[in-house]
Design a protein around this motif. Structure first.
Motif, mmCIF file in Angstrom:
data_model
loop_
_atom_site.group_PDB
_atom_site.id
_atom_site.type_symbol
_atom_site.label_atom_id
_atom_site.label_comp_id
_atom_site.label_asym_id
_atom_site.label_seq_id
_atom_site.Cartn_x
_atom_site.Cartn_y
_atom_site.Cartn_z
ATOM 1 N N SER A 84 3.409 -0.152 2.637
ATOM 2 C CA SER A 84 2.713 0.685 1.668
ATOM 3 C C SER A 84 1.861 -0.170 0.740
ATOM 4 O O SER A 84 0.735 0.201 0.415
ATOM 5 C CB SER A 84 3.715 1.479 0.825
ATOM 6 O OG SER A 84 4.741 1.931 1.632
ATOM 7 N N VAL A 105 -6.963 0.215 0.039
ATOM 8 C CA VAL A 105 -7.658 1.401 -0.479
ATOM 9 C C VAL A 105 -8.274 1.086 -1.841
ATOM 10 O O VAL A 105 -9.433 1.413 -2.111
ATOM 11 C CB VAL A 105 -6.684 2.596 -0.572
ATOM 12 C CG1 VAL A 105 -7.329 3.743 -1.333
ATOM 13 C CG2 VAL A 105 -6.284 3.043 0.813
ATOM 14 N N SER A 132 0.365 -3.004 1.247
ATOM 15 C CA SER A 132 -0.878 -3.496 1.838
ATOM 16 C C SER A 132 -1.891 -2.358 1.961
ATOM 17 O O SER A 132 -3.084 -2.563 1.749
ATOM 18 C CB SER A 132 -0.617 -4.157 3.187
ATOM 19 O OG SER A 132 -0.383 -3.194 4.161
ATOM 20 N N SER A 133 -1.397 -1.149 2.263
ATOM 21 C CA SER A 133 -2.326 -0.019 2.379
ATOM 22 C C SER A 133 -2.948 0.302 1.029
ATOM 23 O O SER A 133 -4.151 0.533 0.924
ATOM 24 C CB SER A 133 -1.598 1.212 2.907
ATOM 25 O OG SER A 133 -1.053 0.931 4.150
ATOM 26 N N GLY A 136 -6.036 7.487 7.569
ATOM 27 C CA GLY A 136 -7.259 6.776 7.965
ATOM 28 C C GLY A 136 -8.047 7.550 9.001
ATOM 29 O O GLY A 136 -9.265 7.704 8.904
ATOM 30 N N CYS A 146 -1.558 -1.011 10.047
ATOM 31 C CA CYS A 146 -1.605 0.070 9.080
ATOM 32 C C CYS A 146 -2.776 -0.150 8.137
ATOM 33 O O CYS A 146 -3.668 0.682 8.022
ATOM 34 C CB CYS A 146 -0.320 0.052 8.302
ATOM 35 S SG CYS A 146 0.074 1.612 7.627
ATOM 36 N N ALA A 147 -2.767 -1.300 7.500
ATOM 37 C CA ALA A 147 -3.862 -1.612 6.593
ATOM 38 C C ALA A 147 -5.152 -1.786 7.379
ATOM 39 O O ALA A 147 -6.231 -1.394 6.945
ATOM 40 C CB ALA A 147 -3.549 -2.879 5.818
ATOM 41 N N ASN A 160 -11.248 -6.584 3.252
ATOM 42 C CA ASN A 160 -10.069 -5.808 3.623
ATOM 43 C C ASN A 160 -9.385 -6.397 4.845
ATOM 44 O O ASN A 160 -8.159 -6.394 4.935
ATOM 45 C CB ASN A 160 -10.469 -4.354 3.901
ATOM 46 C CG ASN A 160 -10.484 -3.528 2.630
ATOM 47 O OD1 ASN A 160 -10.028 -4.001 1.588
ATOM 48 N ND2 ASN A 160 -10.985 -2.323 2.709
ATOM 49 N N ALA A 164 -5.582 -7.569 4.978
ATOM 50 C CA ALA A 164 -4.628 -7.024 5.940
ATOM 51 C C ALA A 164 -4.055 -8.134 6.811
ATOM 52 O O ALA A 164 -2.843 -8.159 7.096
ATOM 53 C CB ALA A 164 -5.324 -5.975 6.807
ATOM 54 N N PHE A 179 0.471 7.100 7.354
ATOM 55 C CA PHE A 179 -0.614 6.270 6.835
ATOM 56 C C PHE A 179 -1.777 6.189 7.820
ATOM 57 O O PHE A 179 -2.947 6.268 7.443
ATOM 58 C CB PHE A 179 -0.113 4.850 6.533
ATOM 59 C CG PHE A 179 0.547 4.748 5.198
ATOM 60 C CD1 PHE A 179 -0.176 4.964 4.033
ATOM 61 C CD2 PHE A 179 1.893 4.442 5.091
ATOM 62 C CE1 PHE A 179 0.428 4.876 2.798
ATOM 63 C CE2 PHE A 179 2.509 4.356 3.857
ATOM 64 C CZ PHE A 179 1.780 4.576 2.706
ATOM 65 N N LEU A 180 -1.450 6.028 9.089
ATOM 66 C CA LEU A 180 -2.520 5.910 10.078
ATOM 67 C C LEU A 180 -3.310 7.203 10.200
ATOM 68 O O LEU A 180 -4.514 7.191 10.390
ATOM 69 C CB LEU A 180 -1.932 5.519 11.434
ATOM 70 C CG LEU A 180 -1.435 4.087 11.495
ATOM 71 C CD1 LEU A 180 -0.630 3.855 12.749
ATOM 72 C CD2 LEU A 180 -2.599 3.114 11.436
ATOM 73 N N LEU A 184 -6.730 1.433 8.090
ATOM 74 C CA LEU A 184 -7.340 2.039 6.913
ATOM 75 C C LEU A 184 -8.537 1.225 6.425
ATOM 76 O O LEU A 184 -9.437 1.763 5.803
ATOM 77 C CB LEU A 184 -6.317 2.106 5.779
ATOM 78 C CG LEU A 184 -5.416 3.325 5.717
ATOM 79 C CD1 LEU A 184 -4.331 3.123 4.683
ATOM 80 C CD2 LEU A 184 -6.215 4.556 5.372
#
Lengths: 758, 48
Positions: free
Chosen positions: A724, A731, A726-727, A228, A409-410, A694, A698, A224-225, A413
């Motif tokens: 996942s 997005v 939160s990501s 971003g 993570c979030a 965002n 997050a 995930f990172l 992103l």
């Protein structure tokens, strides 16, 4: 008109055929591939479709010596491999111009491939492959595999995680290590610790045959990172390549006359004071010099902001970057490239680096607050559980769960995804943004400073009184003007809408240097040019005449006067009004004369203006404003604006700006319409709002999950799902920017013929 | 249990082949010009 039909083919053709030394320049900038093969990269901004690809490649392959030509439609470049013979390099640019495509050489130093991006994509692919497979195995463990199968699955997962941890993780470890070495901490520090610790503990647990392992959490975190990170990089790279695809304005060398009269094309850095160089009409002066032969006019607009053309005769000093308009000049260089006016501007720019150097990106500011908190919380839960239970293994497991769950993570992103979507919206409106922090800085701007020439005005002279001139008189003038390359002539020729075949046929035409065009037709002598000269008075001093009018006469009798002015840029007035409505303070800083500046200021409705500004004066003015706490948006295009562009908090330049100005500016807009300034401001404000939303999402997620993690109830399943979710949420929120706003946006104007990225 | 010993390596092998194919296509420059590739497929071979 189809997209393959460049609007400026005619004017370009004329330019290309005039430029001396271009073929030497092709050789100079080409790359040696060995075996006598050389490679040249040309930028062809007007390639838009398959037919363009075919016509460009066909035209180039026909050229003698060309082995292969391949167009890249995405970057609008063509790579040509040609065989080096003793003769001059193949004239690729003229051939392309013949096929109707304007092109320019691409600097050899600029690499077309980006190794950093390729590295990121590879790391992303490995992390994606590993995390997906591990997730698949984890699912079977969660759904209740028996002990033996679970052990096997954990072993396979460990083997799969290894490449992701070692290969994809490098990017984060390297960044974290360099931050730590300088005594700082960034977002990558908790990420690296979390990932590495989780992996180490999972391996230990696997051999202890424990029920849970954290391979899935650590690899999907990397995945995930990296998404971003890659998006962030992609955005910057696209803007950069789009900016470099625009025409280069400074020549990479000059044609020099040696003592024995031989002409030689040499690189800019090899020019020494005292050398005599030829500057053809339509070329820019490569280094500062004094005119030693010839008579012409110089366009200094990009250099000093003056809109009036300066006559050049023997003894006139011409600064580097000035455009020679009318006739070839021979200049004696007075400075080397690194000492000339251009280099002076670069030094001023470096000294001016103001708001930007001090500005810290929002994500960096957030992480500098965030990472100590994460470390502290993880350490506290470790020692808290150790104190309460005395169980090392349990305490470390919980500390890792906290680290992973809080891993930004979030957060990682939240900023790049919004900026990518915002940059995309800007691209659609013909605005390119250099880097994400520029959007943040633009949203903060509270005053706007405009340059006049080329920014508020279009910088291109136009004929304004077509309606009052009889059609047959206009036809004669156009027939004469078409044959001259002087900007006034071009303006008159461009003012004619009719058929070129219907123009009267002239018996003879002669261009009189610095005065105008003289033609003979049916025994009459027609003159088009400076009023005093055309109306038959004895040739006046060219310096006294104004650019704003030109006269057509027959045998000394005036037939018509053509008024030519530098028009306001489209949307200039609306933009100023819109900016004022937003509550921004607006000013004009110009290098031009007071009369010219006040005229434009009154026309667009700006009360504050300062004429006769030197480059350093502009910088001082901006510094003074910023010292009083203002955040300045500078919009300018000239060489004299470049230091001001880099001194300002945030800056914008039109695509017609000098390259040094385009490089200094954070935003470059391609359309002629000045509305782009307001559009960019609007999008950046909305992007800023979304980024804050965002962050709230997050951080809100962390506030809910962290207590659960500290309490020791977060299983790997829960961590993976929460992460996942939160990501995805972040997005999805960012994508809202992709939709046009309900109000406040202007419909984008159709794209101009060239330079438009897709 | 024994079927897993066969099936899991096969799954991972297939995935790894896909990954290798992606790396190969990356290296051979197939992502250099995505817009151009879309147009080129419609172009006739040079008739000259």
């Amino acid at each position: 008109m189809s997209c393959c039909e460049p609007a400026n083919a005619r004017s370009f053709l004329e330019n290309a055929s005039e430029v001396s030394g271009l073929r030497e320049e092709i050789r100079l900038t080409s790359r040696d591939l060995g075996d006598g093969l050389r490679q040249t990269v040309l930028s062809v901004p007007d390639i838009h479709c398959g037919a363009c690809i075919a016509s460009v490649e066909r035209a180039l392959k026909k050229v003698e010596g060309v082995e292969s030509a391949r167009v890249n439609l995405s970057t609008k470049r063509v790579t040509v491999n040609w065989r080096d013979s003793d003769g001059p390099a193949p004239d690729l640019i003229a051939e392309l111009a013949g096929a109707g495509h304007a092109s320019h050489l691409f600097a050899a130093a600029q690499e077309s491939r980006d190794p950093a991006l390729t590295g990121l994509i590879k790391a992303l692919a490995v992390a994606g492959f590993c995390s997906m497979n591990i997730m698949m195995l984890s699912l079977s463990v969660w759904s209740g595999a028996d002990e033996q199968a679970r052990y096997a699955f954990h072993l396979v997962s460990a083997a799969l995680a290894l490449p992701a941890i070692l290969y994809s993780g490098r990017i984060f470890y390297a960044s974290a290590w360099s931050a730590l070495r300088h005594g700082r901490s960034n977002m990558d520090v908790p990420i690296s610790i979390g990932v590495l610790l989780a992996f180490a503990l999972s391996v230990y647990d696997t051999f202890q045959n424990a029920p849970h392992a954290y391979f899935d959490a650590s690899t999907s975190l990397l995945f995930f990172l990296l998404i971003g990170r890659t998006l962030d990089h992609l955005m910057r790279q696209r803007a950069r390549s789009a900016v470099s695809a625009l025409a280069r304005l400074s020549p990479s060398g000059a044609t020099v006359i040696a003592d024995n009269g031989a002409k030689d094309y040499i690189a800019l850095s090899d020019i020494r004071p005292g050398m005599r160089m030829i500057v053809a009409a339509g070329e820019r002066v490569p280094v500062d010099g004094i005119v030693s032969d010839g008579r012409s006019e110089l366009d200094c607009a990009l250099v000093s902001g003056e809109s009036q053309w300066k006559p050049a005769t023997v003894g006139t000093l011409a600064q580097a970057g000035v455009m020679n308009l009318a006739n070839p000049l021979v200049l004696t260089a007075t400075a080397r490239a690194e000492d000339s006016f251009l280099a002076e501007m670069v030094r001023l720019m470096e000294a001016a680096e103001g708001g930007r150097a001090r500005y810290r990106r929002l994500a960096d500011r957030a992480s500098s607050l965030y990472s100590p908190v994460v470390h502290a919380v993880a350490a506290l839960s470790l020692f808290g559980w150790l104190y309460a239970t005395g169980d090392w293994h349990l305490s470390i497991t919980i500390a890792i769960a906290v680290l992973i769950v809080t891993c930004p993570c979030a957060l990682g992103l939240a900023v790049p995804i919004v900026q990518v979507v915002a940059a995309r919206r800007l691209f659609e409106s013909g605005i390119m943004v250099k880097d994400g922090s520029a959007l943040e800085r633009l949203a903060e701007a509270d005053s706007v400073i405009f340059d006049k020439t080329g920014t508020l005005t279009s910088g291109k002279p136009r004929l304004v009184n077509t309606d009052t001139i009889p059609a047959e008189v206009l036809a004669i003038a156009v027939a004469m003007a078409r044959l001259s390359r002087h900007p006034v002539s071009s303006a008159i020729a461009a003012g004619y809408q009719g058929d070129a075949a219907a123009l009267p046929v002239l018996d003879s035409v002669e261009e009189i240097h610095g005065l105008g065009v003289e033609a003979r037709m049916k025994g009459d002598v027609y003159r088009l040019g400076r009023p005093a000269w055309a109306s038959g008075e004895k040739a006046a001093d060219p310096g006294a005449a104004s650019m704003s009018s030109s006269v057509l006469s027959r045998n000394g009798e005036v037939l018509a006067t053509f008024l030519i002015t530098d028009r306001l840029r489209d949307g200039a007035r609306d933009t100023v009004a819109a900016l004022r409505q937003r509550g921004l303070a607006i000013e004009i800083l110009s290098g031009d004369a007071p009369a010219a500046v006040s005229g434009v200021a009154a026309e667009v409705g700006i009360d504050d203006f300062a004429p006769d500004m030197l480059p350093a004066g502009k910088v001082d003015h901006i510094r003074a404003l910023q010292a009083s706490g203002r955040k300045v948006l500078m919009v300018g295009d000239g060489l004299n604006d470049a230091p001001a562009l880099s001194a300002a908090h945030v800056s914008m330049a039109p695509a017609t700006a000098v390259d040094i100005g385009r490089n200094a500016a954070d935003f470059v807009f391609l359309h002629d319409n000045l509305r782009a300034v307001d559009t960019a401001l609007n999008i950046s404000l909305r992007a800023g709002a979304l980024i804050r939303q965002n962050f709230v999402l997050a951080i809100g997620y962390n506030v809910i999950v962290v207590p659960v993690a500290i309490a020791g109830h977060v299983t790997p399943l829960l961590a993976a799902i929460a992460m996942s979710m939160s990501s995805v949420l972040v997005v999805a929120n960012a994508l809202r920017l992709g939709r046009p706003a309900k109000r406040g946006t202007v419909p984008a104007r159709p794209a101009p013929a060239s330079g438009e990225p897709r | 249990m024994s079927y897993l010993v066969v099936l899991i390596p096969i799954t991972i092998l297939m995935g790894a082949i896909g990954l290798a194919a992606f790396f190969w296509s990356l290296r051979s420059g197939q992502y250099e010009d995505l817009n151009g590739a879309a147009e080129r497929v419609l172009m006739d071979e040079d008739s000259e």
